[in-house]
Design an enzyme around this catalytic site. Structure first.
Site, PDB file in Angstrom:
ATOM      1  N   HIS A   1      22.567  53.963  14.461  1.00 28.85           N
ATOM      2  CA  HIS A   1      21.533  53.371  15.316  1.00 28.85           C
ATOM      3  C   HIS A   1      21.994  53.054  16.729  1.00 28.85           C
ATOM      4  O   HIS A   1      21.222  52.513  17.495  1.00 28.85           O
ATOM      5  CB  HIS A   1      20.940  52.103  14.687  1.00 28.85           C
TER       6      HIS A   1
ATOM      7  N   ASN B   1      37.082  43.207  26.529  1.00 24.18           N
ATOM      8  CA  ASN B   1      37.999  42.177  26.973  1.00 24.18           C
ATOM      9  C   ASN B   1      37.230  40.917  27.350  1.00 24.18           C
ATOM     10  O   ASN B   1      36.010  40.864  27.243  1.00 24.18           O
ATOM     11  CB  ASN B   1      38.840  42.685  28.143  1.00 24.18           C
TER      12      ASN B   1
ATOM     13  N   ALA C   1      27.819  41.271  10.056  1.00 27.87           N
ATOM     14  CA  ALA C   1      26.778  41.299  11.081  1.00 27.87           C
ATOM     15  C   ALA C   1      26.764  39.977  11.840  1.00 27.87           C
ATOM     16  O   ALA C   1      26.881  38.908  11.251  1.00 27.87           O
ATOM     17  CB  ALA C   1      25.424  41.547  10.431  1.00 27.87           C
TER      18      ALA C   1
END
Length: 167
Positions: free
Chosen positions: A76, A102, A142
């Protein structure tokens, strides 16, 4: 490993996600083009195509200096951002909204980017920032925000990330 072998391996592992195939194809070609001064001059339009179509229109930003091992999978892709200085191992999976990059340190200087091992899976909207190391065989849940090292064979979840299982 040559450009064509990487492309075919990426193509195979992204068989169900055509966008992942397209994004990785153009990333691999851009990486190849920009790894030589002569190719940069000869194939600069290829680099521009990747920059404007893949980055701007498709919303997937993978820095052209990023080192990505074989069999990378993208599901996706929308909102995927990977800093150019990131090093990614083999057989890694990225879902939508993942950010790897970073951060500014206490002195306002950019830190290093993450080094990611083999067989690492990032859940949707996960974030890994700073000069951290993510080990092999790791699952990043997630929405997880990773700012510290993650050991091999573990599962990290939460904000900030915490290790919930080491196998």
């Amino acid at each position: 490993m040559g450009l064509i072998k990487y492309i075919f391996q990426d193509w195979k592992v992204n068989s169900t996600d055509k966008k992942g195939r397209f994004v990785l194809l153009w990333f691999r070609i851009s990486y190849w083009v920009t790894s030589s001064k002569m190719r940069k001059l000869l194939f600069f339009p290829v680099f521009l195509f990747n920059k404007y179509i893949v980055h701007w229109i498709l919303g997937v930003e993978i820095g052209w200096r990023t080192k990505i091992g074989k069999n990378c999978r993208i599901f996706h892709g929308v909102g995927l951002v990977i800093n150019s200085d990131t090093i990614i191992g083999e057989n890694c999976t990225f879902r939508q909204g993942v950010t790897i990059g970073n951060k500014l340190d206490k002195n306002g200087i950019d830190s290093a980017s993450p080094v990611i091992g083999n067989n690492v899976e990032f859940g949707a909207n996960a974030c890994a920032i700073g000069g951290i190391k993510i080990g092999n065989n790791v699952v990043i849940g997630a929405g997880c925000i990773v700012v510290k090292d993650v050991p091999d064979n573990s599962i990290a979840v939460g904000n900030p990330a915490r290790i919930i299982k080491i196998t």
